[in-house]
Design an enzyme around this catalytic site. Sequence first.
Site, PDB file in Angstrom:
ATOM      1  N   ALA A  14      20.195  -1.370 -18.177  1.00 53.81           N
ATOM      2  CA  ALA A  14      20.447   0.066 -18.023  1.00 53.81           C
ATOM      3  C   ALA A  14      20.988   0.290 -16.618  1.00 53.81           C
ATOM      4  O   ALA A  14      20.244   0.470 -15.666  1.00 53.81           O
ATOM      5  CB  ALA A  14      19.165   0.858 -18.245  1.00 53.81           C
TER       6      ALA A  14
ATOM      7  N   TYR B 167      19.653   2.446  -4.526  1.00 53.75           N
ATOM      8  CA  TYR B 167      19.814   2.548  -5.985  1.00 53.75           C
ATOM      9  C   TYR B 167      21.220   2.142  -6.406  1.00 53.75           C
ATOM     10  O   TYR B 167      21.395   1.304  -7.295  1.00 53.75           O
ATOM     11  CB  TYR B 167      19.512   3.980  -6.428  1.00 53.75           C
ATOM     12  CG  TYR B 167      19.564   4.202  -7.921  1.00 53.75           C
ATOM     13  CD1 TYR B 167      18.623   3.618  -8.758  1.00 53.75           C
ATOM     14  CD2 TYR B 167      20.538   5.010  -8.487  1.00 53.75           C
ATOM     15  CE1 TYR B 167      18.655   3.826 -10.126  1.00 53.75           C
ATOM     16  CE2 TYR B 167      20.581   5.233  -9.859  1.00 53.75           C
ATOM     17  CZ  TYR B 167      19.639   4.635 -10.677  1.00 53.75           C
ATOM     18  OH  TYR B 167      19.683   4.851 -12.032  1.00 53.75           O
TER      19      TYR B 167
END
Length: 443
Positions: A222, A253
């Site tokens: 993902a 991130y």
Amino acid sequence: MDSLQRCLYETAPCSVIQAVWGNFVSMRSIQENSELKIESRIEEIVEPLREKIRDLEKSFTQKYPPVKFLSEKDRKRILITGGAGFVGSHLTDKLMMDGHEVTVVDNFFTGRKRNVEHWIGHENFELINHDVVEPLYIEVDQIYHLASPASPPNYMYNPIKTLKTNTIGTLNMLVDQIYHLASPASPPNYMYNPIKTLKTNTIGTLNMLGLAKRVGARLLLASTSEVYGDPEVHPQSEDYWGHVNPIGPRACYDEGKRVAETMCYAYMKQEGVEVRVARIFNTFGPRMHMNDGRVVSNFILQALQGEPLTVYGSGSQTRAFQYVSDLVNGLVALMNSNVSSPINLGNPEEHTILEFAQLIKTLVGSGSEIQFLSEAQDDPQKRKPDIKKAKLMLGWEPVVPLEEGLNKAIHYFRKELEYQANNQYIPKPKPARIKKGRMRRAR
């Protein structure tokens, strides 16, 4: 005198008897009233206990959502990391109802047991509290390792599978598919502990790829639209390399996911691991954390509580929001496809943040004002997926209209607010924050 005495002797016992009888009847009435009060009081105390017993009986005879029956050859063993989170729990629901065996691994950093508790106890479901940064070893007192075909037609039908079961299977969890969703995904969560975020997206991905290699499973990563950073190309297609600040507050991130993608393709080329990569765009729906700091949860929460809707910058930034069920269908379609290159999964319907705030105000029926705050660093100015590849190769596109999905999310958040109010806790929208490092003394 004699006649008077006789009369007294005859009448006196009757009056005494009447008096005694009257006292007896009165005492009996008082006793009965007292007993009724005691019985009523006992009933008041016992009724909540009966209610708890009924609840316990219900929990022991739990009714699960309907599950499709699959034969042994069609039923897959599926591992979902981050499966108790927002997206992961909805994916768990779909795969369970489709009849597969699902193991959820989650450390509950942002996931919640409440999201999957309706499956606990089902024979096809297992929940493991584990951090994917650590290798996945399951420690038990006894292992009954009976997993192996035993009849000649079965073990000769697929000799490689038989060998894997009796060698690799002895050391690892046997799974057919791995959905690797484990990672904090909202800016406040991943910026709060950037090192943890990097570890989850790098070491965690490495561990899952190692597991996939050892057991011969297919892994779906993902990934995120954040790999495109603040894009200079609009809309963003899969062949765009991105425009990312590698040392900014969001880099833990953004770059973590970019490295995770690199690892997937390194394992595919060098070790032959089957990988699928989904670049997920903004997603919303029930089970989002109310105070996770994302646009949708912030706006709905503020509108429901009559607080100002906080817009960072001018509100001219654009986003494209998809409902969670659309994303889940896309993930399953990608996992079961032959497409190994990255695929965008998102809704190409683009809105400005300001338009989105006004839409939520209207749907909630809120009189909240819109408050403009200073723009967040490295906040992408435009975000819109090009999903031509998903349409062509997966036959997938979003089908849930934006307003329909928002109404479902608003209904969920209303219920959550009621739940939180009964538990004396009212969540507040969470602004982005950065965890402060420890001061070191100069030497």
